[in-house]
Structure formats: structure tokens, C-alpha cells
Design a protein around this motif. Structure first.
Motif, short mmCIF file in Angstrom:
data_model
loop_
_atom_site.label_atom_id
_atom_site.label_comp_id
_atom_site.label_asym_id
_atom_site.label_seq_id
_atom_site.Cartn_x
_atom_site.Cartn_y
_atom_site.Cartn_z
N GLN A 82 -29.12 -35.68 24.72
CA GLN A 82 -28.25 -36.35 25.68
C GLN A 82 -26.80 -36.11 25.26
OE1 GLN A 82 -29.19 -40.50 26.36
NE2 GLN A 82 -27.18 -40.91 27.25
N LEU A 83 -26.05 -35.54 26.17
CA LEU A 83 -24.65 -35.23 25.91
C LEU A 83 -23.79 -36.22 26.69
CD1 LEU A 83 -24.88 -31.38 26.66
CD2 LEU A 83 -25.49 -32.55 24.55
N ASN A 84 -23.00 -37.00 25.99
CA ASN A 84 -22.15 -38.00 26.62
C ASN A 84 -20.68 -37.69 26.36
OD1 ASN A 84 -24.41 -39.67 27.46
ND2 ASN A 84 -24.57 -40.33 25.32
N SER A 85 -19.84 -38.24 27.21
CA SER A 85 -18.39 -38.07 27.06
C SER A 85 -18.03 -36.61 26.80
CB SER A 85 -17.88 -38.95 25.91
OG SER A 85 -18.21 -40.30 26.14
N LEU A 86 -18.51 -35.76 27.65
CA LEU A 86 -18.36 -34.33 27.42
C LEU A 86 -16.90 -33.90 27.45
CD1 LEU A 86 -21.48 -33.11 29.35
CD2 LEU A 86 -20.93 -32.52 26.98
N LYS A 87 -16.59 -32.95 26.59
CA LYS A 87 -15.25 -32.40 26.46
C LYS A 87 -15.28 -30.91 26.82
CE LYS A 87 -14.42 -35.44 22.48
NZ LYS A 87 -14.01 -35.48 21.05
N LEU A 88 -14.11 -30.38 27.08
CA LEU A 88 -14.03 -28.95 27.40
C LEU A 88 -14.64 -28.10 26.29
CD1 LEU A 88 -10.41 -28.72 28.85
CD2 LEU A 88 -12.55 -28.65 30.14
N GLU A 89 -14.42 -28.51 25.05
CA GLU A 89 -14.90 -27.73 23.91
C GLU A 89 -16.41 -27.82 23.71
OE1 GLU A 89 -12.46 -30.03 23.92
OE2 GLU A 89 -12.49 -31.25 22.09
N ASP A 90 -17.09 -28.62 24.52
CA ASP A 90 -18.55 -28.66 24.45
C ASP A 90 -19.18 -27.54 25.28
OD1 ASP A 90 -18.33 -32.23 24.62
OD2 ASP A 90 -18.72 -31.00 22.83
N THR A 91 -18.36 -26.80 26.00
CA THR A 91 -18.88 -25.68 26.79
C THR A 91 -19.50 -24.64 25.87
OG1 THR A 91 -17.30 -25.98 28.59
CG2 THR A 91 -18.23 -23.78 28.31
N ALA A 92 -20.77 -24.31 26.13
CA ALA A 92 -21.50 -23.37 25.28
C ALA A 92 -22.90 -23.17 25.85
CB ALA A 92 -21.61 -23.90 23.85
N VAL A 93 -23.60 -22.21 25.30
CA VAL A 93 -25.03 -22.10 25.52
C VAL A 93 -25.70 -22.97 24.45
CG1 VAL A 93 -27.05 -20.60 25.59
CG2 VAL A 93 -24.84 -19.79 26.48
N TYR A 94 -26.58 -23.84 24.89
CA TYR A 94 -27.28 -24.76 23.99
C TYR A 94 -28.71 -24.27 23.77
CZ TYR A 94 -23.46 -28.07 24.06
OH TYR A 94 -22.23 -28.67 23.89
N TYR A 95 -29.09 -24.22 22.50
CA TYR A 95 -30.40 -23.74 22.10
C TYR A 95 -31.16 -24.83 21.36
CZ TYR A 95 -28.28 -19.10 22.72
OH TYR A 95 -27.65 -17.99 23.22
N CYS A 96 -32.44 -24.94 21.62
CA CYS A 96 -33.26 -25.77 20.75
C CYS A 96 -34.02 -24.86 19.78
CB CYS A 96 -34.22 -26.67 21.52
SG CYS A 96 -35.56 -25.84 22.36
N ALA A 97 -34.40 -25.42 18.66
CA ALA A 97 -35.04 -24.65 17.61
C ALA A 97 -36.01 -25.53 16.85
CB ALA A 97 -33.99 -24.07 16.66
N ALA A 98 -37.01 -24.90 16.27
CA ALA A 98 -38.03 -25.62 15.51
C ALA A 98 -38.07 -25.12 14.07
CB ALA A 98 -39.39 -25.42 16.16
N ASP A 99 -38.16 -26.07 13.17
CA ASP A 99 -38.22 -25.78 11.73
C ASP A 99 -39.55 -26.29 11.20
OD1 ASP A 99 -37.85 -25.56 9.00
OD2 ASP A 99 -35.90 -26.55 8.97
N ARG A 100 -40.31 -25.42 10.60
CA ARG A 100 -41.62 -25.80 10.12
C ARG A 100 -41.59 -26.66 8.86
NH1 ARG A 100 -44.53 -20.03 10.07
NH2 ARG A 100 -42.48 -19.53 9.21
N THR A 101 -40.41 -26.78 8.23
CA THR A 101 -40.33 -27.66 7.07
C THR A 101 -40.02 -29.08 7.52
OG1 THR A 101 -37.94 -27.48 6.69
CG2 THR A 101 -39.34 -25.70 5.83
N THR A 102 -39.91 -29.97 6.57
CA THR A 102 -39.57 -31.36 6.87
C THR A 102 -38.12 -31.67 6.50
OG1 THR A 102 -40.38 -32.06 4.71
CG2 THR A 102 -41.93 -32.13 6.56
#
Length: 124
Positions: A82-102
Motif C-alpha cells: 500500500q502506497l500512501n501520500s505518494l510523492k513525485l519521487e515515488d515514480t518507478a517500476v515496482y517489483y516484488c521478489a521472493a527470498d527463500r531464506t528467513t
């Protein structure tokens, strides 16, 4: 093979909110630490959030702390940002990623699986 698919990006205005989703196929989703990163044109990929396998712990860099919220629903194999109070500098491609460690890790090279990204554009 684990596949991640992000959705929810779009064009918003400064101060708006947006929720990104990342659907993961894989029977071991609930054991992964999940993270979100972003990459703006000409910049390196930047860590923005991580969540433990249970959802009980989260971690954010100072640049987004208090504005972004990461969560997960293991029954749906989905992680959210959830992205709140968005700013100009938040402009980007957003990626999710998975890490098999803890571990909570902030470097992209530590994550094992990646989605294709979703564009978030914040306008004034």
C-alpha cells in the motif's frame, strides 16, 4: 518454478494512495520472505519493503517508512504494498521478489525470484 505477477500500478497524483498486489504461484509461498523494490529510470533498483513469512515482521527504509505498508495473505499466495501520500519521487517500476531464506535482506541480488514489475507514475 516460482512465478510472481504484479498488478495495481497506474497514474496517480501527488498525495494519492495506491495498492499493488503480487500473486505468487508456488506451494512454498508461505515460507518465503517477500520484498518490494522499485527502479526509476537511470537509477539502481531500490529496496522499499520486506515482510516475514508469517507477516508478523516488516521492514522499511527511511525513505518510505510511515507511508508504505507491506502485507501478505498466505491463503491467497499474495503480497501487497500500500502506497500512501505518494510523492513525485515515488515514480518507478515496482517489483516484488521472493527470498527463500528467513532473513530480512535489502539487496536485490539476495532475492531468488522476481516479477515483471508494474509501473507507478505520480504526477503533480
Amino acid at each position: 518454478q516460482v512465478q510472481l505477477v504484479e498488478s495495481g500500478g497506474g497514474l496517480v497524483q501527488v498525495g494519492d494512495s495506491l495498492t499493488l498486489s503480487c500473486a505468487v504461484n508456488g506451494r512454498t509461498f508461505s515460507s518465503y520472505v517477500m520484498g518490494w523494490f522499485r527502479q526509476a529510470p537511470g537509477k539502481e533498483r531500490e529496496f522499499v519493503a520486506a515482510i516475514s513469512w508469517s507477516g508478523g515482521r516488516t521492514y522499511y527504509p527511511d525513505s518510505v517508512k510511515g507511508r508504505f505498508i507491506i502485507s501478505r495473505d498466505n491463503a491467497k499466495n499474495t503480497v501487497y504494498l500500500q502506497l500512501n501520500s505518494l510523492k513525485l519521487e515515488d515514480t518507478a517500476v515496482y517489483y516484488c521478489a521472493a527470498d527463500r531464506t528467513t532473513l530480512f535482506r535489502t539487496m536485490p541480488e539476495n532475492y531468488d525470484y522476481w516479477g515483471q514489475g508494474t509501473q507507478v507514475t505520480v504526477s503533480s
